[in-house]
Design a protein around this motif. Structure first.
Motif, PDB file in Angstrom:
ATOM      1  N   ASP A  97       0.848  -1.203   0.000  1.00 26.96           N
ATOM      2  CA  ASP A  97       0.000   0.000   0.000  1.00 26.96           C
ATOM      3  C   ASP A  97       0.877   1.244   0.000  1.00 26.96           C
ATOM      4  O   ASP A  97       1.993   1.240   0.525  1.00 26.96           O
ATOM      5  CB  ASP A  97      -0.893   0.048   1.245  1.00 26.96           C
ATOM      6  CG  ASP A  97      -2.040  -0.940   1.217  1.00 26.96           C
ATOM      7  OD1 ASP A  97      -2.265  -1.573   0.164  1.00 26.96           O
ATOM      8  OD2 ASP A  97      -2.700  -1.092   2.276  1.00 26.96           O
ATOM      9  N   TYR A  98       0.342   2.311  -0.553  1.00 28.17           N
ATOM     10  CA  TYR A  98       1.068   3.582  -0.607  1.00 28.17           C
ATOM     11  C   TYR A  98       0.593   4.512   0.490  1.00 28.17           C
ATOM     12  O   TYR A  98      -0.603   4.702   0.683  1.00 28.17           O
ATOM     13  CB  TYR A  98       0.876   4.255  -1.969  1.00 28.17           C
ATOM     14  CG  TYR A  98       1.635   3.566  -3.069  1.00 28.17           C
ATOM     15  CD1 TYR A  98       2.948   3.919  -3.364  1.00 28.17           C
ATOM     16  CD2 TYR A  98       1.050   2.535  -3.796  1.00 28.17           C
ATOM     17  CE1 TYR A  98       3.658   3.273  -4.364  1.00 28.17           C
ATOM     18  CE2 TYR A  98       1.751   1.884  -4.798  1.00 28.17           C
ATOM     19  CZ  TYR A  98       3.045   2.258  -5.069  1.00 28.17           C
ATOM     20  OH  TYR A  98       3.748   1.614  -6.051  1.00 28.17           O
ATOM     21  N   PHE A  99       1.556   5.123   1.181  1.00 31.70           N
ATOM     22  CA  PHE A  99       1.254   6.190   2.128  1.00 31.70           C
ATOM     23  C   PHE A  99       1.023   7.482   1.352  1.00 31.70           C
ATOM     24  O   PHE A  99       0.133   8.260   1.672  1.00 31.70           O
ATOM     25  CB  PHE A  99       2.392   6.364   3.144  1.00 31.70           C
ATOM     26  CG  PHE A  99       2.105   7.404   4.185  1.00 31.70           C
ATOM     27  CD1 PHE A  99       1.358   7.085   5.302  1.00 31.70           C
ATOM     28  CD2 PHE A  99       2.578   8.699   4.050  1.00 31.70           C
ATOM     29  CE1 PHE A  99       1.075   8.040   6.263  1.00 31.70           C
ATOM     30  CE2 PHE A  99       2.305   9.662   5.007  1.00 31.70           C
ATOM     31  CZ  PHE A  99       1.546   9.331   6.111  1.00 31.70           C
ATOM     32  N   SER A 100       1.848   7.718   0.349  1.00 33.15           N
ATOM     33  CA  SER A 100       1.643   8.848  -0.564  1.00 33.15           C
ATOM     34  C   SER A 100       2.254   8.485  -1.912  1.00 33.15           C
ATOM     35  O   SER A 100       3.086   7.582  -2.007  1.00 33.15           O
ATOM     36  CB  SER A 100       2.248  10.147  -0.014  1.00 33.15           C
ATOM     37  OG  SER A 100       3.649  10.089   0.018  1.00 33.15           O
ATOM     38  N   ARG A 101       1.826   9.210  -2.946  1.00 32.94           N
ATOM     39  CA  ARG A 101       2.264   8.918  -4.311  1.00 32.94           C
ATOM     40  C   ARG A 101       2.989  10.113  -4.913  1.00 32.94           C
ATOM     41  O   ARG A 101       2.618  11.269  -4.692  1.00 32.94           O
ATOM     42  CB  ARG A 101       1.063   8.587  -5.214  1.00 32.94           C
ATOM     43  CG  ARG A 101       0.230   7.369  -4.828  1.00 32.94           C
ATOM     44  CD  ARG A 101       0.986   6.060  -4.866  1.00 32.94           C
ATOM     45  NE  ARG A 101       1.684   5.800  -6.094  1.00 32.94           N
ATOM     46  CZ  ARG A 101       1.334   4.893  -6.993  1.00 32.94           C
ATOM     47  NH1 ARG A 101       0.266   4.158  -6.806  1.00 32.94           N
ATOM     48  NH2 ARG A 101       2.062   4.718  -8.075  1.00 32.94           N
ATOM     49  N   GLN A 102       4.008   9.805  -5.699  1.00 33.91           N
ATOM     50  CA  GLN A 102       4.750  10.828  -6.429  1.00 33.91           C
ATOM     51  C   GLN A 102       3.782  11.564  -7.346  1.00 33.91           C
ATOM     52  O   GLN A 102       2.963  10.960  -8.023  1.00 33.91           O
ATOM     53  CB  GLN A 102       5.866  10.159  -7.237  1.00 33.91           C
ATOM     54  CG  GLN A 102       6.779  11.126  -7.955  1.00 33.91           C
ATOM     55  CD  GLN A 102       7.977  10.402  -8.593  1.00 33.91           C
ATOM     56  OE1 GLN A 102       8.385   9.336  -8.155  1.00 33.91           O
ATOM     57  NE2 GLN A 102       8.528  11.002  -9.622  1.00 33.91           N
TER      58      GLN A 102
END
Length: 189
Positions: A33-38
């Motif tokens: 899972d991503y905490f935040s994305r570029q």
């Protein structure tokens, strides 16, 4: 893995840790899972109560590079992008199942606005993060790949229990084959 990010040993973070644990929302992330994305606005920061995250950026031709990690009992997020409410320049992805106490920008702003001590802590965090980034950049110029490898392994002897050799090579800005040669050489010594 408390010694991985050197900035954690330079500041007493307990006021902000206590705040995040009290005011943050406990959130669970599964491996991958991503905490935040570029490229997306960085809206949250968190304190990792358990788990670990990798920071990765993708260049214009689609190649990924590991640029950092966060482990148990440390902060996760792109602090500069969060403070500026700007787009993140990294993906932050869970390496395993994680538990994180998450706060938003307004909560952090309210914490800093509480008193002078909190304002000072915010400034020290920014200064210390700048120092760590600058120190890492200088080491890329002043240390050999073998010296960089030895420095991180001496500082974090259990690191390779949590990440792959390929990821460590990316973090050190060397090819996996180069890291394998370095490791063989070190073992022979």
């Amino acid at each position: 893995m408390e010694d991985f990010n050197k900035y954690t040993s330079h500041i007493n973070y307990s006021p902000i840790v206590d705040f995040v644990l009290q005011q943050g929302k406990q959130t669970y992330y599964k491996k991958g899972d991503y905490f935040s994305r570029q490229g997306e606005v960085c809206k949250t920061m968190g304190f990792v109560s358990s788990g670990s995250f990798r920071y990765c950026c993708t260049n214009s031709v689609g190649e990924n590079s590991i640029v950092g990690y966060t482990f148990d009992h440390s902060f996760v997020g792109n602090y500069p992008a969060f403070q500026l409410q700007n787009q993140s320049n990294v993906d932050i992805q869970a390496l395993c199942d994680c538990s994180v106490y998450v706060i938003n920008y307004q909560q952090m702003a309210d914490f800093y606005d509480t008193n002078d001590a909190h304002q000072k802590l915010g400034r020290r965090i920014a200064e210390t993060l700048l120092w760590e980034v600058y120190d890492r950049m200088i080491s890329m110029y002043s240390l050999t790949p073998e010296e960089r490898y030895l420095e991180i392994i001496n500082r974090c002897p259990d690191l390779l229990k949590l990440i792959t050799l390929k990821e460590l090579a990316s973090y050190l800005l060397i090819r996996p084959e180069t890291l394998s040669r370095i490791r063989r050489k070190v073992v022979q010594k």
